[in-house]
Design an enzyme around this catalytic site. Structure first.
Site, PDB file in Angstrom:
ATOM      1  N   THR A  68      -4.565   4.259  -3.570  1.00 16.82           N
ATOM      2  CA  THR A  68      -3.754   3.289  -3.023  1.00 16.82           C
ATOM      3  C   THR A  68      -2.327   3.831  -2.550  1.00 16.82           C
ATOM      4  O   THR A  68      -1.981   4.738  -2.636  1.00 16.82           O
ATOM      5  CB  THR A  68      -3.722   2.065  -3.952  1.00 16.82           C
ATOM      6  OG1 THR A  68      -3.476   1.216  -2.974  1.00 16.82           O
ATOM      7  CG2 THR A  68      -2.966   2.073  -5.004  1.00 16.82           C
ATOM      8  N   LYS A  72      -2.324   7.492   0.212  1.00 14.14           N
ATOM      9  CA  LYS A  72      -3.665   7.331   0.872  1.00 14.14           C
ATOM     10  C   LYS A  72      -3.717   8.688   1.657  1.00 14.14           C
ATOM     11  O   LYS A  72      -4.844   9.198   2.147  1.00 14.14           O
ATOM     12  CB  LYS A  72      -4.220   6.241   1.479  1.00 14.14           C
ATOM     13  CG  LYS A  72      -4.413   5.167   0.388  1.00 14.14           C
ATOM     14  CD  LYS A  72      -4.879   4.021   1.225  1.00 14.14           C
ATOM     15  CE  LYS A  72      -5.073   2.821  -0.063  1.00 14.14           C
ATOM     16  NZ  LYS A  72      -5.694   1.466   0.884  1.00 14.14           N
ATOM     17  N   ASP A 108     -12.004   1.550   2.172  1.00 13.82           N
ATOM     18  CA  ASP A 108     -11.286   0.406   2.928  1.00 13.82           C
ATOM     19  C   ASP A 108     -11.880   0.153   4.091  1.00 13.82           C
ATOM     20  O   ASP A 108     -12.071  -1.189   4.564  1.00 13.82           O
ATOM     21  CB  ASP A 108      -9.752   0.709   3.082  1.00 13.82           C
ATOM     22  CG  ASP A 108      -9.026   0.841   1.986  1.00 13.82           C
ATOM     23  OD1 ASP A 108      -9.150   0.132   1.011  1.00 13.82           O
ATOM     24  OD2 ASP A 108      -8.098   1.613   1.925  1.00 13.82           O
ATOM     25  N   GLY A 132       0.967  -2.375  10.916  1.00 19.37           N
ATOM     26  CA  GLY A 132       0.823  -1.202   9.868  1.00 19.37           C
ATOM     27  C   GLY A 132       0.177  -0.052  10.330  1.00 19.37           C
ATOM     28  O   GLY A 132      -1.213  -0.338  10.488  1.00 19.37           O
ATOM     29  N   GLY A 134      -0.274   2.806   8.611  1.00 18.37           N
ATOM     30  CA  GLY A 134      -0.494   3.728   7.215  1.00 18.37           C
ATOM     31  C   GLY A 134      -1.788   3.879   6.810  1.00 18.37           C
ATOM     32  O   GLY A 134      -2.764   3.588   7.675  1.00 18.37           O
ATOM     33  N   VAL A 136      -4.070   2.013   4.925  1.00 17.29           N
ATOM     34  CA  VAL A 136      -4.840   1.041   4.957  1.00 17.29           C
ATOM     35  C   VAL A 136      -5.168   0.375   6.550  1.00 17.29           C
ATOM     36  O   VAL A 136      -6.085   0.092   6.885  1.00 17.29           O
ATOM     37  CB  VAL A 136      -4.414   0.043   4.208  1.00 17.29           C
ATOM     38  CG1 VAL A 136      -3.268  -0.862   4.568  1.00 17.29           C
ATOM     39  CG2 VAL A 136      -5.816  -0.889   4.164  1.00 17.29           C
ATOM     40  N   TYR A 223      -3.327  -8.359  -1.658  1.00 18.58           N
ATOM     41  CA  TYR A 223      -4.031  -9.479  -2.616  1.00 18.58           C
ATOM     42  C   TYR A 223      -3.187  -9.815  -3.648  1.00 18.58           C
ATOM     43  O   TYR A 223      -3.693 -10.685  -4.539  1.00 18.58           O
ATOM     44  CB  TYR A 223      -5.392  -9.031  -2.957  1.00 18.58           C
ATOM     45  CG  TYR A 223      -5.585  -8.220  -3.931  1.00 18.58           C
ATOM     46  CD1 TYR A 223      -5.310  -8.397  -5.318  1.00 18.58           C
ATOM     47  CD2 TYR A 223      -5.990  -6.731  -3.730  1.00 18.58           C
ATOM     48  CE1 TYR A 223      -5.548  -7.182  -6.389  1.00 18.58           C
ATOM     49  CE2 TYR A 223      -6.107  -5.697  -4.603  1.00 18.58           C
ATOM     50  CZ  TYR A 223      -5.689  -6.075  -5.947  1.00 18.58           C
ATOM     51  OH  TYR A 223      -5.976  -4.979  -6.793  1.00 18.58           O
TER      52      TYR A 223
END
Length: 285
Positions: A68, A72, A108, A132, A134, A136, A223
């Protein structure tokens, strides 16, 4: 390690909040197996540090690890091989130990695709804004491209990174990078936060509340907390929202299957996730 007893883990920082140990260990228990899921929480790991940790994972009997933020992308060229989807995305969130080889995957993308489909099916079509670019963010962008959305707009605090992701997707969907949050959100039918902004202890939002409105849907990959400042503001505006719950569970279920060759109970993983969130809420109340 055997089929009935195995070691897995998560590499990243910060990850003390992660629900992954509970999800994987409960999924194993539901199958009559035992999993120990180890958090490998290392801040500021450089290339040599990551190489040493990956060598340890190879030698210590892990079936695999999840990866994570913020590693990643950093692990990609330290692995022995990547499956085609992970190679195209350019980011890895799951590493499978295959004999002496480390193979990179990206769950993901598959997890997000399943999570977002019900929302896409019940909301008006239109451009989607992605905040974003990156690790994810890349996975979410490829997942959305695979779902056949009409247009994707990408913003990142590093404009070059947004432009590079847009270039990767050229020919798959209509895509462009934008120079500001305002530009990427203007007129969008949907919005996805793929940054860590809003993840505890951070309480910021990646999008000013004034840009949110009832005619758009808003999803967040974060989350912890489940209700980020972004989602709370979007809900207050009357927008349809999706928390990071289903992405987290879907990505974890796909990773478990890759690690073990067994199909986990998504319900068991969901129950484990919900129990972690409930305990965290009770502790902070």
């Amino acid at each position: 390690m055997t089929r009935n007893r195995f070691l897995a883990g998560l590499l990243g920082y910060p990850i003390a909040h992660s629900a992954a140990p509970a999800m994987h260990e409960q999924a194993a228990a539901a199958l009559g197996a035992h999993c120990h899921y180890q958090l490998i929480e290392v801040p500021g790991a450089g290339r040599d540090d990551l190489r040493a940790m990956l060598e340890g994972i190879r030698r210590l009997g892990f079936v695999g690890v999840n990866v994570t933020f913020p590693y990643k992308e950093a692990v990609v060229d330290l692995l022995d091989d990547l499956v085609p989807d992970a190679r195209a995305i350019g980011a890895v969130n799951t590493i499978v130990v295959d004999g002496s080889r480390l193979i990179g995957h990206n769950t993901d993308a598959s997890g997000f695709a399943r999570a977002i489909q019900p929302l896409l099916a019940t909301t008006p079509r239109g451009a989607i804004a992605l905040i974003g670019a990156g690790g994810v963010g890349k996975a979410i962008a490829f997942a959305l491209a695979g779902l056949g959305i009409g247009e994707l707009r990408i913003f990142d605090s590093d404009p070059a990174r947004a432009a590079q992701l847009a270039d990767r997707l050229q020919g798959a969907i209509a895509v462009r990078s934008a120079a500001s949050v305002e530009a990427v959100v203007d007129g969008a039918a949907g919005l996805v936060n793929a940054t860590p902004v809003g993840m505890l202890p951070n309480r910021d939002t990646p999008v000013p509340d004034t840009l949110l409105h009832p005619a758009m849907w808003v999803a967040d990959a974060v989350y912890s907390p489940l209700w980020t400042p972004l989602l709370s503001a979007a809900k207050a505006k009357g927008a349809e929202v999706m928390t990071g719950r289903d992405l987290a569970i879907g990505a974890a279920a796909d990773a478990f299957a890759l690690f073990t060759g067994m199909t986990p109970s998504v319900a068991a993983m969901g129950n484990a996730f919900d129990a972690v969130m409930a305990a965290r809420y009770a502790a902070s109340a």
